[in-house]
Enzyme design. Structure first.
Site, PDB file in Angstrom:
ATOM      1  N   ARG A  21      15.445  -4.799  -2.072  1.00  0.00           N
ATOM      2  CA  ARG A  21      16.622  -5.410  -2.676  1.00  0.00           C
ATOM      3  C   ARG A  21      16.511  -6.917  -2.817  1.00  0.00           C
ATOM      4  NH1 ARG A  21      21.404  -2.359  -2.628  1.00  0.00           N
ATOM      5  NH2 ARG A  21      22.366  -4.225  -3.472  1.00  0.00           N
ATOM      6  N   ASN A  35       4.838  -0.975  14.797  1.00  0.00           N
ATOM      7  CA  ASN A  35       4.578  -1.586  13.489  1.00  0.00           C
ATOM      8  C   ASN A  35       5.900  -1.696  12.723  1.00  0.00           C
ATOM      9  OD1 ASN A  35       4.105  -1.683  10.627  1.00  0.00           O
ATOM     10  ND2 ASN A  35       1.955  -1.261  11.020  1.00  0.00           N
ATOM     11  N   ARG A  91       3.446  -6.667  -0.181  1.00  0.00           N
ATOM     12  CA  ARG A  91       4.468  -5.679  -0.553  1.00  0.00           C
ATOM     13  C   ARG A  91       5.500  -5.481   0.550  1.00  0.00           C
ATOM     14  NH1 ARG A  91       0.882  -0.181  -0.528  1.00  0.00           N
ATOM     15  NH2 ARG A  91      -0.305  -1.445  -1.972  1.00  0.00           N
ATOM     16  N   ARG A 140      -0.346  -7.615   3.792  1.00  0.00           N
ATOM     17  CA  ARG A 140      -1.199  -7.088   2.716  1.00  0.00           C
ATOM     18  C   ARG A 140      -1.422  -8.169   1.671  1.00  0.00           C
ATOM     19  NH1 ARG A 140      -1.491  -1.137   2.789  1.00  0.00           N
ATOM     20  NH2 ARG A 140      -2.607  -1.417   0.846  1.00  0.00           N
ATOM     21  N   GLU A 187      -2.483  -7.076  11.311  1.00  0.00           N
ATOM     22  CA  GLU A 187      -3.408  -6.248  10.527  1.00  0.00           C
ATOM     23  C   GLU A 187      -3.689  -6.954   9.219  1.00  0.00           C
ATOM     24  OE1 GLU A 187      -1.710  -2.461   9.827  1.00  0.00           O
ATOM     25  OE2 GLU A 187      -1.797  -1.861  11.912  1.00  0.00           O
ATOM     26  N   THR A 231      -0.721   3.561   1.679  1.00  0.00           N
ATOM     27  CA  THR A 231      -0.871   3.007   3.015  1.00  0.00           C
ATOM     28  C   THR A 231      -2.367   2.874   3.255  1.00  0.00           C
ATOM     29  OG1 THR A 231      -0.400   3.350   5.366  1.00  0.00           O
ATOM     30  CG2 THR A 231      -0.704   5.331   4.040  1.00  0.00           C
ATOM     31  N   THR A 232      -2.765   2.494   4.469  1.00  0.00           N
ATOM     32  CA  THR A 232      -4.190   2.334   4.742  1.00  0.00           C
ATOM     33  C   THR A 232      -4.814   3.724   4.839  1.00  0.00           C
ATOM     34  OG1 THR A 232      -3.489   0.452   6.055  1.00  0.00           O
ATOM     35  CG2 THR A 232      -5.797   1.062   6.199  1.00  0.00           C
ATOM     36  N   HIS A 262       1.308  -5.826   9.148  1.00  0.00           N
ATOM     37  CA  HIS A 262       0.193  -5.833   8.203  1.00  0.00           C
ATOM     38  C   HIS A 262       0.554  -6.751   7.038  1.00  0.00           C
ATOM     39  CE1 HIS A 262      -2.701  -3.160   5.574  1.00  0.00           C
ATOM     40  NE2 HIS A 262      -2.995  -4.440   5.513  1.00  0.00           N
ATOM     41  N   GLU A 306      -9.731   0.674  16.713  1.00  0.00           N
ATOM     42  CA  GLU A 306      -8.539   1.511  16.582  1.00  0.00           C
ATOM     43  C   GLU A 306      -8.957   2.732  15.781  1.00  0.00           C
ATOM     44  OE1 GLU A 306      -4.737  -0.258  15.860  1.00  0.00           O
ATOM     45  OE2 GLU A 306      -4.115   1.425  14.610  1.00  0.00           O
ATOM     46  N   HIS A 313       7.793  -1.568   7.694  1.00  0.00           N
ATOM     47  CA  HIS A 313       8.743  -0.935   6.777  1.00  0.00           C
ATOM     48  C   HIS A 313      10.168  -1.453   6.909  1.00  0.00           C
ATOM     49  CE1 HIS A 313       5.529   1.046   5.051  1.00  0.00           C
ATOM     50  NE2 HIS A 313       5.284   1.868   6.052  1.00  0.00           N
ATOM     51  N   GLY A 317       4.273   3.101  13.364  1.00  0.00           N
ATOM     52  CA  GLY A 317       5.264   2.429  12.542  1.00  0.00           C
ATOM     53  C   GLY A 317       6.149   3.359  11.743  1.00  0.00           C
ATOM     54  N   HIS A 318       5.565   3.986  10.741  1.00  0.00           N
ATOM     55  CA  HIS A 318       6.348   4.710   9.741  1.00  0.00           C
ATOM     56  C   HIS A 318       7.320   5.716  10.364  1.00  0.00           C
ATOM     57  CE1 HIS A 318       7.206   6.504   5.873  1.00  0.00           C
ATOM     58  NE2 HIS A 318       6.921   7.678   6.369  1.00  0.00           N
ATOM     59  N   HIS A 364      -1.980   5.566  13.212  1.00  0.00           N
ATOM     60  CA  HIS A 364      -1.719   6.006  11.845  1.00  0.00           C
ATOM     61  C   HIS A 364      -1.163   7.424  11.833  1.00  0.00           C
ATOM     62  CE1 HIS A 364      -1.726   5.989   7.518  1.00  0.00           C
ATOM     63  NE2 HIS A 364      -1.983   4.708   7.589  1.00  0.00           N
ATOM     64  N   GLY A 365       0.049   7.519  11.308  1.00  0.00           N
ATOM     65  CA  GLY A 365       0.661   8.824  11.093  1.00  0.00           C
ATOM     66  C   GLY A 365       1.236   9.467  12.336  1.00  0.00           C
TER      67      GLY A 365
HETATM   68  N1  PXP Z   1      -2.729   1.225  12.577  1.00  0.00           N
HETATM   69  C1  PXP Z   1      -3.179   0.698  11.409  1.00  0.00           C
HETATM   70  C2  PXP Z   1      -4.483   0.007  11.416  1.00  0.00           C
HETATM   71  C3  PXP Z   1      -2.412   0.795  10.231  1.00  0.00           C
HETATM   72  O1  PXP Z   1      -2.876   0.271   9.078  1.00  0.00           O
HETATM   73  C4  PXP Z   1      -1.150   1.407  10.280  1.00  0.00           C
HETATM   74  C5  PXP Z   1      -0.292   1.448   9.063  1.00  0.00           C
HETATM   75  O2  PXP Z   1       0.027   0.161   8.678  1.00  0.00           O
HETATM   76  C6  PXP Z   1      -0.725   1.922  11.518  1.00  0.00           C
HETATM   77  C7  PXP Z   1      -1.538   1.836  12.648  1.00  0.00           C
HETATM   78  C8  PXP Z   1       0.610   2.572  11.691  1.00  0.00           C
HETATM   79  O3  PXP Z   1       0.634   3.746  10.938  1.00  0.00           O
HETATM   80  P1  PXP Z   1       2.023   4.477  10.716  1.00  0.00           P
HETATM   81  O4  PXP Z   1       2.911   3.521  10.006  1.00  0.00           O
HETATM   82  O5  PXP Z   1       1.645   5.660   9.910  1.00  0.00           O
HETATM   83  O6  PXP Z   1       2.545   4.833  12.085  1.00  0.00           O
END
Ligand code: PXP
Length: 252
Positions: A23, A12, A54, A50, A75, A105-106, A48, A156, A15, A221-222, A199-200
């Site tokens: 900036r 992902n 953002r 949004r 997403e 975040t989601t 994603h 997912e 970010h 992603g993050h 996620h996470g």
């Molecule tokens: N899966 C979904 C559906 C998400 O919304 C996100 C965050 O955008 C992720 C995976 C990735 O999560 P993370 O950025 O925490 O790794």
């Protein structure tokens, strides 16, 4: 059951766009990050779009669709605007997520069970356009069954709560949450759904989730974008890929 082949990694890149937008410059470019991720072993790129734009913007979706060789997983929220955008681009996959403007975040999964009729109608044209539709849900039995009912190809499973519990050192609760995710993955698979998770996820939590035999794809992603600050994006992704493969082999 034995693991069902190689576990795919979706990177992902939201970010990268977050930093760019901070900036108002044209860099760093999410497509450049996507191409680097591909070269480092990503099997897909996730972005994603949004409602408040953002991070990822409409023109990013255009350039990702045109520039990537690996599939794009878009997403998005279940709004008419997003549906029209998905139908215009026809990405390989569309992952439906809940969205509230004020969240960072989601934060939770989508309530499929509480919205079956609307979501069935929402998903149908996306399926007809050839998109693999994925529902981002918790491990709740009702949500898994409803995802199958509305015609989604994929669920997912939301791993955010598990990853938070691990980070907070709440070991017993984390073990229970992991077990619930494991049962959710098994149920979804038994209903004919392809199972993804995300996620996470970080280096500390990936192995346990990668070992679920039903899970075919992780979306991360993050952590990866954060880790890239210190060791570069390619190296951060390669480190994740290695941990996924090791966990998969150990579980076989
Ligand atoms: N899966 C979904 C559906 C998400 O919304 C996100 C965050 O955008 C992720 C995976 C990735 O999560 P993370 O950025 O925490 O790794």
């Amino acid at each position: 059951m034995k693991p069902l082949g190689r576990l795919r990694l979706g990177v992902n890149i939201d970010h990268v766009a977050t930093v760019r937008n901070a900036r108002g410059t044209s860099y760093p470019d999410p497509l450049r990050a996507g191409l680097l991720a591909e070269a480092a072993g990503a099997d897909g790129i996730t972005a994603h779009l949004r409602e408040d734009r953002r991070h990822i913007r409409d023109e990013d979706i255009t350039s990702l669709m045109q520039g990537l060789s690996v599939p794009l997983n878009l997403e998005m929220a279940t709004t008419p605007e997003m549906q029209a955008i998905a139908l215009r681009h026809k990405p390989h996959a569309v992952c439906l997520v809940p969205e509230r403007r004020e969240e960072r975040t989601t934060e939770g999964g989508i309530d499929v069970a509480g919205d079956v009729a609307r979501l069935k109608d929402f998903v149908a044209p996306l399926r007809a356009a050839g998109c693999r539709v994925s529902m981002f849900i918790g491990h709740d039995v009702r949500q898994i069954e409803a995802s199958a009912e509305i015609g989604a190809a994929v669920v997912e499973l939301h791993t955010g709560h598990y990853c938070d519990l691990v980070a907070e050192g709440r070991t017993a609760e984390a073990a229970r949450e992991l077990e619930a995710l494991r049962e959710g993955a098994a149920l979804a698979h038994s209903l004919g759904l392809e199972v993804h998770a995300g996620h996470g996820i970080s280096y500390d939590t990936v192995a346990e989730i990668a070992a679920f035999p039903q899970v075919m794809e992780l979306n991360i992603g993050h952590f990866l974008i954060g880790e890239a600050i210190f060791r570069g994006l390619g190296s951060a992704i390669e480190g994740m890929r290695r941990r996924m493969d090791t966990a998969r082999e150990a579980a076989a």
